[in-house]
Design an enzyme around this catalytic site. Structure first.
Site, PDB file in Angstrom:
ATOM      1  N   ASP A  12       0.878  -1.155   0.000  1.00 29.58           N
ATOM      2  CA  ASP A  12       0.000   0.000   0.000  1.00 29.58           C
ATOM      3  C   ASP A  12       0.926   1.219   0.000  1.00 29.58           C
ATOM      4  OD1 ASP A  12      -2.253   1.651   0.243  1.00 29.58           O
ATOM      5  OD2 ASP A  12      -2.089   1.647   2.425  1.00 29.58           O
ATOM      6  N   ASP A  35       0.037   5.064   0.872  1.00 33.40           N
ATOM      7  CA  ASP A  35      -0.122   6.049   1.940  1.00 33.40           C
ATOM      8  C   ASP A  35      -0.196   5.363   3.298  1.00 33.40           C
ATOM      9  OD1 ASP A  35      -0.365   8.503   3.081  1.00 33.40           O
ATOM     10  OD2 ASP A  35      -2.377   8.927   2.344  1.00 33.40           O
TER      11      ASP A  35
END
Length: 220
Positions: free
Chosen positions: A9, A11
């Site tokens: 992922d 952020d």
């Protein structure tokens, strides 16, 4: 278990723009006359922009049309996108660069699996646009996490079976997406307390590629 790829992922895992998001949602909410606070903001992690708008408007004192919702989401993204000009390499979270480099040295594929449509901009700002073997982001999917679509897309781009992928996530919705996609999951940050991830850690700081490669044989 033989992990051949790690899907990150973006952020909250590689870089944090949480405060940028918060300030953008706060500005949008203030202009719409809707209550917004840190607790509401925490519910927005890992979900799509339009779903975020729906969450924020749950306690609104009037009905918002779909057109108004789209306008709010567009405003928020504009505020957020403007703030991304402040990002640079120094904003890469501790341990992320070192782990990615170590995995690449060990011939483990690395990819981005992010629901954010701003992922390409963020990666360019932090100097990591060409770091990954594949990038799957919000511009390429119809369903956001906890749907596993973005992770499955990343796996397809890597040409690696989902069960041979390890996802690194910091949001509960992302952990759920990884599991739904039949992938293993390393949960960091708040997601480490989710209880469903296969490996948990406060952050990527201090996690070496060799540690993950050693764990892959017996930790799952």
């Amino acid at each position: 278990m033989n992990i051949k790829a790690v899907i990150f992922d973006l952020d909250g895992v590689i870089v944090s723009t949480d405060e940028f998001h918060y300030k953008a949602w706060q500005r949008m909410s203030d202009e719409a006359g809707v209550e917004f606070n840190r607790d509401i903001n925490n519910r927005l992690r890992g979900v799509s922009r339009m779903e975020c708008v729906d969450i924020i408007l749950e306690k609104a004192d009037r009905h918002f049309s779909e057109e108004e919702k789209i306008d709010l989401a567009t405003k928020k993204n504009g505020y957020y996108s403007d703030s991304l000009s402040n990002l640079s390499r120094v904003d890469i979270l501790a341990g992320a660069r070192e782990l990615i480099d170590g995995l690449k040295t060990a011939n483990i594929k690395v990819a981005i699996g992010s629901s954010s449509r701003n992922a390409p901009t963020i990666l360019a700002r932090i100097g990591m646009a060409d770091t990954f073997d594949a990038i799957a982001d919000g511009n390429q999917i119809k369903n956001s996490k906890p749907d596993p679509e973005v992770f499955l897309l990343a796996a397809r781009k890597l040409d690696i079976a989902p069960e041979e992928c390890l996802v690194v996530e910091d949001a509960k919705a992302g952990v759920a997406a990884a599991i739904a996609g039949n992938m293993k999951c390393l949960a960091v940050g708040d997601a480490q307390f989710d209880g469903r991830a296969h490996i948990c850690a406060p952050s990527l700081e201090g996690i070496a590629a060799g540690t993950l490669l050693a764990l892959r044989k017996d930790a799952f």
